[in-house]
Design a protein around this motif. Structure first.
Motif, PDB file in Angstrom:
ATOM      1  N   LEU B 133       0.813  -1.216   0.000  1.00  0.00           N
ATOM      2  CA  LEU B 133       0.000   0.000   0.000  1.00  0.00           C
ATOM      3  C   LEU B 133       0.852   1.275   0.000  1.00  0.00           C
ATOM      4  CD1 LEU B 133      -2.943  -1.073   2.344  1.00  0.00           C
ATOM      5  CD2 LEU B 133      -2.868  -1.023  -0.164  1.00  0.00           C
ATOM      6  N   ASP B 134       2.173   1.138   0.165  1.00  0.00           N
ATOM      7  CA  ASP B 134       3.033   2.331   0.167  1.00  0.00           C
ATOM      8  C   ASP B 134       3.011   3.058  -1.171  1.00  0.00           C
ATOM      9  OD1 ASP B 134       3.680   1.513   2.675  1.00  0.00           O
ATOM     10  OD2 ASP B 134       5.769   0.976   2.227  1.00  0.00           O
ATOM     11  N   CYS B 135       2.703   2.358  -2.266  1.00  0.00           N
ATOM     12  CA  CYS B 135       2.702   3.002  -3.585  1.00  0.00           C
ATOM     13  C   CYS B 135       1.361   3.654  -3.905  1.00  0.00           C
ATOM     14  CB  CYS B 135       3.068   2.002  -4.677  1.00  0.00           C
ATOM     15  SG  CYS B 135       1.764   0.801  -5.034  1.00  0.00           S
ATOM     16  N   VAL B 136       0.380   3.503  -3.004  1.00  0.00           N
ATOM     17  CA  VAL B 136      -0.967   4.015  -3.276  1.00  0.00           C
ATOM     18  C   VAL B 136      -1.063   5.482  -2.842  1.00  0.00           C
ATOM     19  CG1 VAL B 136      -3.419   3.773  -2.702  1.00  0.00           C
ATOM     20  CG2 VAL B 136      -1.997   1.732  -3.058  1.00  0.00           C
ATOM     21  N   LEU B 137      -1.441   6.356  -3.788  1.00  0.00           N
ATOM     22  CA  LEU B 137      -1.691   7.754  -3.435  1.00  0.00           C
ATOM     23  C   LEU B 137      -3.023   7.894  -2.723  1.00  0.00           C
ATOM     24  CD1 LEU B 137      -1.144  10.867  -3.739  1.00  0.00           C
ATOM     25  CD2 LEU B 137      -2.484  10.712  -5.862  1.00  0.00           C
ATOM     26  N   GLY B 138      -4.048   7.227  -3.231  1.00  0.00           N
ATOM     27  CA  GLY B 138      -5.370   7.356  -2.642  1.00  0.00           C
ATOM     28  C   GLY B 138      -6.378   6.562  -3.444  1.00  0.00           C
ATOM     29  N   TYR B 139      -7.661   6.926  -3.256  1.00  0.00           N
ATOM     30  CA  TYR B 139      -8.745   6.153  -3.853  1.00  0.00           C
ATOM     31  C   TYR B 139      -9.758   7.082  -4.507  1.00  0.00           C
ATOM     32  CZ  TYR B 139      -6.891   2.385  -0.959  1.00  0.00           C
ATOM     33  OH  TYR B 139      -6.073   1.453  -0.380  1.00  0.00           O
ATOM     34  N   THR B 140     -10.430   6.566  -5.538  1.00  0.00           N
ATOM     35  CA  THR B 140     -11.569   7.259  -6.107  1.00  0.00           C
ATOM     36  C   THR B 140     -12.631   6.195  -6.445  1.00  0.00           C
ATOM     37  OG1 THR B 140     -12.299   8.907  -7.732  1.00  0.00           O
ATOM     38  CG2 THR B 140     -10.602   7.348  -8.464  1.00  0.00           C
ATOM     39  N   TRP B 172     -13.054  12.705  -6.978  1.00  0.00           N
ATOM     40  CA  TRP B 172     -11.725  13.186  -6.550  1.00  0.00           C
ATOM     41  C   TRP B 172     -10.895  12.007  -6.113  1.00  0.00           C
ATOM     42  CZ3 TRP B 172     -15.815  15.958  -3.618  1.00  0.00           C
ATOM     43  CH2 TRP B 172     -16.404  15.132  -2.648  1.00  0.00           C
ATOM     44  N   ILE B 173      -9.636  12.266  -5.766  1.00  0.00           N
ATOM     45  CA  ILE B 173      -8.759  11.255  -5.164  1.00  0.00           C
ATOM     46  C   ILE B 173      -8.643  11.589  -3.683  1.00  0.00           C
ATOM     47  CG2 ILE B 173      -6.450  10.227  -5.127  1.00  0.00           C
ATOM     48  CD1 ILE B 173      -6.179  11.358  -8.080  1.00  0.00           C
ATOM     49  N   ASP B 174      -9.085  10.665  -2.832  1.00  0.00           N
ATOM     50  CA  ASP B 174      -9.010  10.869  -1.381  1.00  0.00           C
ATOM     51  C   ASP B 174      -7.799  10.105  -0.857  1.00  0.00           C
ATOM     52  OD1 ASP B 174      -9.411  10.562   1.463  1.00  0.00           O
ATOM     53  OD2 ASP B 174     -11.479  11.228   1.130  1.00  0.00           O
ATOM     54  N   THR B 175      -6.869  10.814  -0.233  1.00  0.00           N
ATOM     55  CA  THR B 175      -5.618  10.181   0.210  1.00  0.00           C
ATOM     56  C   THR B 175      -5.727   9.585   1.614  1.00  0.00           C
ATOM     57  OG1 THR B 175      -4.738  12.247   1.117  1.00  0.00           O
ATOM     58  CG2 THR B 175      -4.250  11.753  -1.201  1.00  0.00           C
ATOM     59  N   ASP B 176      -6.852   9.827   2.314  1.00  0.00           N
ATOM     60  CA  ASP B 176      -6.993   9.350   3.696  1.00  0.00           C
ATOM     61  C   ASP B 176      -7.988   8.198   3.821  1.00  0.00           C
ATOM     62  OD1 ASP B 176      -5.290  11.446   4.612  1.00  0.00           O
ATOM     63  OD2 ASP B 176      -6.995  12.812   4.392  1.00  0.00           O
ATOM     64  N   PHE B 177      -8.641   7.829   2.727  1.00  0.00           N
ATOM     65  CA  PHE B 177      -9.712   6.835   2.772  1.00  0.00           C
ATOM     66  C   PHE B 177      -9.167   5.452   3.156  1.00  0.00           C
ATOM     67  CE2 PHE B 177     -12.032   3.516   0.370  1.00  0.00           C
ATOM     68  CZ  PHE B 177     -13.243   3.590   1.033  1.00  0.00           C
ATOM     69  N   ASP B 178      -9.933   4.756   3.980  1.00  0.00           N
ATOM     70  CA  ASP B 178      -9.599   3.378   4.376  1.00  0.00           C
ATOM     71  C   ASP B 178     -10.755   2.470   3.958  1.00  0.00           C
ATOM     72  OD1 ASP B 178      -9.147   0.948   5.564  1.00  0.00           O
ATOM     73  OD2 ASP B 178      -9.187   1.701   7.620  1.00  0.00           O
ATOM     74  N   PRO B 179     -10.520   1.549   2.999  1.00  0.00           N
ATOM     75  CA  PRO B 179     -11.636   0.728   2.497  1.00  0.00           C
ATOM     76  C   PRO B 179     -12.149  -0.308   3.487  1.00  0.00           C
ATOM     77  CG  PRO B 179      -9.615   0.328   1.199  1.00  0.00           C
ATOM     78  CD  PRO B 179      -9.250   1.259   2.308  1.00  0.00           C
ATOM     79  N   SER B 180     -11.451  -0.550   4.585  1.00  0.00           N
ATOM     80  CA  SER B 180     -11.742  -1.761   5.376  1.00  0.00           C
ATOM     81  C   SER B 180     -13.157  -1.782   5.933  1.00  0.00           C
ATOM     82  CB  SER B 180     -10.710  -1.932   6.488  1.00  0.00           C
ATOM     83  OG  SER B 180     -10.771  -0.840   7.374  1.00  0.00           O
ATOM     84  N   ARG B 181     -13.715  -0.627   6.299  1.00  0.00           N
ATOM     85  CA  ARG B 181     -15.075  -0.632   6.860  1.00  0.00           C
ATOM     86  C   ARG B 181     -16.089   0.046   5.947  1.00  0.00           C
ATOM     87  NH1 ARG B 181     -14.019   0.580  13.304  1.00  0.00           N
ATOM     88  NH2 ARG B 181     -12.561  -1.141  13.592  1.00  0.00           N
ATOM     89  N   ALA B 182     -15.686   0.386   4.737  1.00  0.00           N
ATOM     90  CA  ALA B 182     -16.587   1.134   3.848  1.00  0.00           C
ATOM     91  C   ALA B 182     -17.637   0.212   3.230  1.00  0.00           C
ATOM     92  CB  ALA B 182     -15.771   1.799   2.740  1.00  0.00           C
ATOM     93  N   ARG B 183     -18.728   0.809   2.785  1.00  0.00           N
ATOM     94  CA  ARG B 183     -19.728   0.099   1.999  1.00  0.00           C
ATOM     95  C   ARG B 183     -19.885   0.814   0.660  1.00  0.00           C
ATOM     96  NH1 ARG B 183     -22.033  -3.955   4.529  1.00  0.00           N
ATOM     97  NH2 ARG B 183     -23.602  -4.179   2.897  1.00  0.00           N
ATOM     98  N   THR B 184     -20.126   0.023  -0.380  1.00  0.00           N
ATOM     99  CA  THR B 184     -20.411   0.560  -1.706  1.00  0.00           C
ATOM    100  C   THR B 184     -21.904   0.452  -1.929  1.00  0.00           C
ATOM    101  OG1 THR B 184     -18.262  -0.195  -2.517  1.00  0.00           O
ATOM    102  CG2 THR B 184     -19.929   0.362  -4.181  1.00  0.00           C
TER     103      THR B 184
END
Lengths: 258, 258
Positions: B133-140, B172-184
């Protein structure tokens, strides 16, 4: 005209080839460009891939003998493609003329595929057979290096076709080349292993560009690899593969063990 | 931080979102960048796709229910993927949050697929589970719009998945997002049609990045779409599709007849 992309001590540039000499150009063949008075020569610079495409298209099966032979090796009845369904390759895998192709340690059966590459120069949508070639800037040469075991075992072509260094492309973009009478010849260590009519495609360049642009927009810098004919011997570390398309140039790469 | 890419009267820029306000940045999140003192607001600009990727990766089948249901509709036994074989999508199809998705006149069965998108920030090869995950800037967020008849009939996914406007990505690209508890959650015209745990993937983000970088180099600006779960109703002209990933944002696009 032959467009080269190269790196020297001052950065990466486009230039126009005149024999062995290169005239540096401000800008690129895909937007405004102005020739400068700076000259260098091919032996003084490092050639780069002639364009990093916005989208990297590839026709896949597009010559009859290659399609029939590929089916036979899978033990299937050969079925020639019925429509011009374009596919994709990946930019990470691109390397220029002269760059090594690195065979991954766990790769077993690596083949070349010598291909004509169409380079798009103008944005285009809804092309017709009459105007399809108007969006073409020129042509270059590609080697669609493939690992046949992964091509069979994996759900996608990711490592079979797109491992780093598996997509040599170059040496330049030729804007005057006419594929109609050209031949594609592949040599391994100087020995000719295949020689076919470049234009003997199942679906030719205008047919693909028309089909594609019914649903998608082509952009300057996109490339379309047109497929290959025949078969390749299994390649080994140290092999030098040359793909020559008559009137266009020669793409040469050495295969090394990773 | 939330990185926006947008166009105003002076050109296309990157900016950092602070609520509805945007602070313009010189450069980009993928190289050197300096915040300026120029501020604007989201309603004063046109949002762009947050990045045009160098290579556009897509996991395809990566959630169990979607894979099982897709197989059932083909009349086949469901087979979950056995390894993390990455696939590809095409840059021509990208459109930003708020842009229309144009349904081609001969398209029949168009579905959404709501996906988490990983945005690569650093060049990476041979990643390990510990450092992946060190190479990941963020998520969209991505909507992998698909025409199901073409997905079955064509040799490749070119028009089924990559017709112009079929790949909304943003906002946008969110650099602080954590997918572990998110729902789609996907909504069609405000009605929730699916709601699944974003992290319930067959192969998670580190697993894909490790597998991929055994053979290929990831570059800043590459994106990896992580697949979707469940099914979509058939979409019609006028439908508004919203994909919300909790804590990340909402990607909204209207489907129109082409």
């Amino acid at each position: 005209m032959r467009w080269l992309r190269y790196t020297d001590s001052t950065g990466t540039h486009y230039g126009l080839a005149e024999g062995e000499r290169i005239r540096r150009v401000e800008g690129s063949p895909f937007d405004g460009h102005v020739p400068t008075d700076d000259w260098t020569s091919q032996d003084q610079v490092r050639l780069e891939v002639p364009v990093i495409p916005r989208t990297f298209y590839c026709a896949g099966l597009n010559y009859a003998e290659h399609a029939i032979e590929a089916a036979r090796k899978r033990g299937q009845e050969p079925q020639l493609p019925k429509q011009a369904d374009i596919g994709y390759r990946a930019n990470n895998a691109l390397v220029p003329h002269g760059h090594d192709v690195v065979m991954p340690p766990d790769a077993r059966t690596i083949h070349y595929e010598g291909e004509l590459v169409v380079v798009i120069g103008k944005q285009a949508r809804h092309l017709t057979p009459e105007n399809a070639l108007d969006c073409v800037l020129g042509y270059t040469i590609g080697n669609d290096v493939s690992e046949r075991n992964w091509q069979r075992s994996d759900r996608t072509f990711w490592r079979a076709k797109n491992s780093d260094t598996f997509k040599p492309m170059g040496p330049w973009i030729d804007t005057d080349f006419d594929p109609s009478r050209a031949r594609t010849q592949v040599r391994v260590n100087g020995r000719t292993t295949i020689d076919f009519a470049t234009a003997a495609m199942i679906f030719d360049v205008p047919t693909f560009l028309c089909a594609m642009t019914q649903y998608l927009t082509l952009y300057p810098g996109d490339v379309v690899w047109m497929g290959t004919d025949g078969q390749s011997p299994d390649l080994h570390a140290g092999d030098v593969v040359e793909i020559e398309i008559t009137g266009l140039g020669t793409l040469r790469n050495t295969f090394v063990q990773g």
